[in-house]
Write a protein that holds these residues in place. Sequence first.
Motif, mmCIF file in Angstrom:
data_model
loop_
_atom_site.group_PDB
_atom_site.id
_atom_site.type_symbol
_atom_site.label_atom_id
_atom_site.label_comp_id
_atom_site.label_asym_id
_atom_site.label_seq_id
_atom_site.Cartn_x
_atom_site.Cartn_y
_atom_site.Cartn_z
ATOM 1 N N ARG A 144 0.812 -1.222 0.000
ATOM 2 C CA ARG A 144 0.000 0.000 0.000
ATOM 3 C C ARG A 144 0.842 1.267 0.000
ATOM 4 N NH1 ARG A 144 -5.573 -0.970 1.552
ATOM 5 N NH2 ARG A 144 -5.871 -3.201 1.796
ATOM 6 N N ASP A 145 2.054 1.219 0.609
ATOM 7 C CA ASP A 145 2.852 2.433 0.675
ATOM 8 C C ASP A 145 3.435 2.827 -0.673
ATOM 9 O OD1 ASP A 145 4.392 0.157 0.726
ATOM 10 O OD2 ASP A 145 5.957 0.987 1.999
ATOM 11 N N ARG A 146 3.418 1.918 -1.664
ATOM 12 C CA ARG A 146 3.962 2.247 -2.986
ATOM 13 C C ARG A 146 2.869 2.320 -4.061
ATOM 14 N NH1 ARG A 146 9.793 -0.037 -4.352
ATOM 15 N NH2 ARG A 146 9.726 1.997 -5.409
ATOM 16 N N SER A 347 -5.558 5.948 -5.484
ATOM 17 C CA SER A 347 -4.646 5.590 -4.396
ATOM 18 C C SER A 347 -5.296 5.810 -3.038
ATOM 19 C CB SER A 347 -3.359 6.408 -4.505
ATOM 20 O OG SER A 347 -2.695 6.130 -5.725
ATOM 21 N N PHE A 348 -6.035 6.886 -2.875
ATOM 22 C CA PHE A 348 -6.778 7.102 -1.634
ATOM 23 C C PHE A 348 -7.676 5.910 -1.344
ATOM 24 C CE2 PHE A 348 -5.844 11.652 -1.180
ATOM 25 C CZ PHE A 348 -5.978 11.815 0.189
ATOM 26 N N ARG A 349 -8.405 5.473 -2.356
ATOM 27 C CA ARG A 349 -9.348 4.373 -2.177
ATOM 28 C C ARG A 349 -8.630 3.089 -1.795
ATOM 29 N NH1 ARG A 349 -12.234 5.390 -6.496
ATOM 30 N NH2 ARG A 349 -11.229 3.917 -7.900
ATOM 31 N N GLN A 350 -7.517 2.806 -2.437
ATOM 32 C CA GLN A 350 -6.800 1.561 -2.176
ATOM 33 C C GLN A 350 -6.101 1.568 -0.823
ATOM 34 O OE1 GLN A 350 -4.506 1.766 -5.838
ATOM 35 N NE2 GLN A 350 -5.534 -0.050 -6.632
ATOM 36 N N VAL A 409 -12.148 22.183 2.157
ATOM 37 C CA VAL A 409 -12.691 22.280 3.518
ATOM 38 C C VAL A 409 -12.662 20.930 4.231
ATOM 39 C CG1 VAL A 409 -14.189 24.197 2.842
ATOM 40 C CG2 VAL A 409 -15.078 21.861 2.746
ATOM 41 N N SER A 410 -12.017 19.946 3.635
ATOM 42 C CA SER A 410 -11.978 18.597 4.202
ATOM 43 C C SER A 410 -10.602 18.282 4.781
ATOM 44 C CB SER A 410 -12.305 17.572 3.106
ATOM 45 O OG SER A 410 -11.170 17.362 2.273
ATOM 46 N N PRO A 411 -10.476 17.203 5.584
ATOM 47 C CA PRO A 411 -9.156 16.798 6.086
ATOM 48 C C PRO A 411 -8.208 16.320 5.004
ATOM 49 C CG PRO A 411 -10.849 15.193 6.695
ATOM 50 C CD PRO A 411 -11.559 16.389 6.159
ATOM 51 N N VAL A 412 -8.725 16.074 3.804
ATOM 52 C CA VAL A 412 -7.884 15.610 2.707
ATOM 53 C C VAL A 412 -6.794 16.629 2.396
ATOM 54 C CG1 VAL A 412 -7.857 15.036 0.237
ATOM 55 C CG2 VAL A 412 -9.689 14.170 1.705
ATOM 56 N N ARG A 413 -7.098 17.907 2.545
ATOM 57 C CA ARG A 413 -6.145 18.957 2.165
ATOM 58 C C ARG A 413 -4.835 18.846 2.950
ATOM 59 N NH1 ARG A 413 -9.353 21.109 5.989
ATOM 60 N NH2 ARG A 413 -8.340 22.354 7.631
ATOM 61 N N ALA A 414 -4.867 18.253 4.149
ATOM 62 C CA ALA A 414 -3.678 18.192 4.992
ATOM 63 C C ALA A 414 -2.832 16.945 4.753
ATOM 64 C CB ALA A 414 -4.084 18.251 6.462
ATOM 65 N N VAL A 415 -3.304 16.022 3.929
ATOM 66 C CA VAL A 415 -2.581 14.773 3.701
ATOM 67 C C VAL A 415 -1.414 15.017 2.754
ATOM 68 C CG1 VAL A 415 -2.732 12.417 2.811
ATOM 69 C CG2 VAL A 415 -4.647 13.386 4.085
ATOM 70 N N LEU A 418 0.227 9.229 1.412
ATOM 71 C CA LEU A 418 -0.858 8.291 1.680
ATOM 72 C C LEU A 418 -0.452 7.182 2.644
ATOM 73 C CD1 LEU A 418 -2.641 7.936 -1.757
ATOM 74 C CD2 LEU A 418 -3.425 9.109 0.284
ATOM 75 N N ASN A 419 0.822 6.928 2.819
ATOM 76 C CA ASN A 419 1.221 5.903 3.779
ATOM 77 C C ASN A 419 1.375 6.486 5.182
ATOM 78 O OD1 ASN A 419 3.408 7.345 2.747
ATOM 79 N ND2 ASN A 419 4.875 5.783 3.384
ATOM 80 N N ASP A 420 1.038 7.783 5.339
ATOM 81 C CA ASP A 420 0.981 8.425 6.646
ATOM 82 C C ASP A 420 -0.392 9.042 6.815
ATOM 83 O OD1 ASP A 420 3.591 7.814 7.293
ATOM 84 O OD2 ASP A 420 4.385 9.664 6.416
ATOM 85 N N PRO A 421 -1.429 8.224 7.135
ATOM 86 C CA PRO A 421 -2.791 8.748 7.232
ATOM 87 C C PRO A 421 -2.868 9.899 8.231
ATOM 88 C CG PRO A 421 -2.786 6.349 7.349
ATOM 89 C CD PRO A 421 -1.364 6.790 7.452
#
Length: 436
Positions: A144-146, A347-350, A409-415, A418-421
């Motif tokens: 998942r990290d790659r 990638s978010f979904r996986q 306006v969602s938490p997605v903006r801070a990501v 992807l291997n560090d939720p």
Amino acid sequence: MNTGTATTGAKPPSLFRQRDFLLLFTGQTSSLFGSQITYVAVPLTAVLLLQATPFEAGVLGALGMLPFLLFGLFVGVWLDRRARRPVMIVADVVRAVALAWIPIAHVLGILNIAQLFAVVFVVGTMTVFFDIAIQSYAPGLIGRDRLPEANGKLQISDSAAQVAGPGAAGVLISALGAPAAIVVDVATYVLSSITVIGLPADKAPESEAAAESRSIRASIREGFAVIGKNPMLRWTTAAAVTINLFSGGLMAVFFLYLVHVGMGAAQVGLIVAIGSAGALAGALLTERLTGRFGVGSMLILSMVLPGLGYLVLAAVKGNSAAAVAAVAAGSFIVQFGVPIYNVNVMSFRQVYTPDGLLGRVTATARTGILGSYAVGSLLGGALGSAAGLRPTVLVAAAGTFAAALILLVSPVRAVRRLNDPSPEAEPDTAVQDQTS
């Protein structure tokens, strides 16, 4: 199968040095190029050889997407109850056999439009099985990290196929005829099946007894529940559905709009070609840009870019060289963001979905996304007829900015990776584990 890579300070080796990814990449790259040939050859077979009416041509195009809307949710449930690799092999073989019927029937002199409808529907149905299966299989194969890196490399192949495929199709069709050119796609599906056979076998994500104890309806609800309860999946899916709704509306009137402002076939072709080059450039730079600016920021940007491109389109009047250059630049901007969007949404979904629910979550998300695009196409056509083409383009631009605002306006903006939720996603991890 690989379940992840160890976290170390050293840079991991290239995915191309990993046998399993190289097999997957080879098979998918060949299949993507072959599909571009079929994308051109099948409609030309219908129009040039079978004298298809405009309505029949429209039906032919719709039949490719219809299977996902009809079967996607059920296929997702089914694939979460069994190994995915055998399904991918069978799907490739069936697609090869179905497409092979077109040149065979043409040689025998028995090809008709109904057979073409059947082939397109069968190929579309098998694509539903293959696409959901490969997106569910890949996390266990690659780690998942790659996944963002792997999806980025596959997106480069897809974009390159969109640039080179139609040209290659034109040469093949001119030399061999449309039905014979489809043989190339048949060969790519055979190659894809061989590469998948060479990949590691996987197991069903959950025991047969546990799976069969739940109804199909309950299993489908679980797919919706995971998306609804995990903030990362919820926000990215909502934004994806929104942008596809308005993109579908734009594409319903795009070519009509270009003709309306006075552009001819050669100019439209140039605009499409430059847009395809933008998609390839975006695919080549996705990994680098995402690594530098972060996943969330680049996903938001990928939804802002189409809006900017649509505004350029809406401002164009006439068919001067400057107008063509402006629309081509707008098309480049729009298409540049597409691979960035595709790679990061997938990638978010996986990454944020447990293995036992990947089939259902993938099917749920893609059914919603494809469904919104289809609805958007209908609404765009209706709005274009009622309000005019230019207002429709402006509405589409506003809609893409709205999709970007959803993520802003969602938490997605801070990501960033992807291997560090992000911390906001942690509370839902337990919920996911309970449902898997």
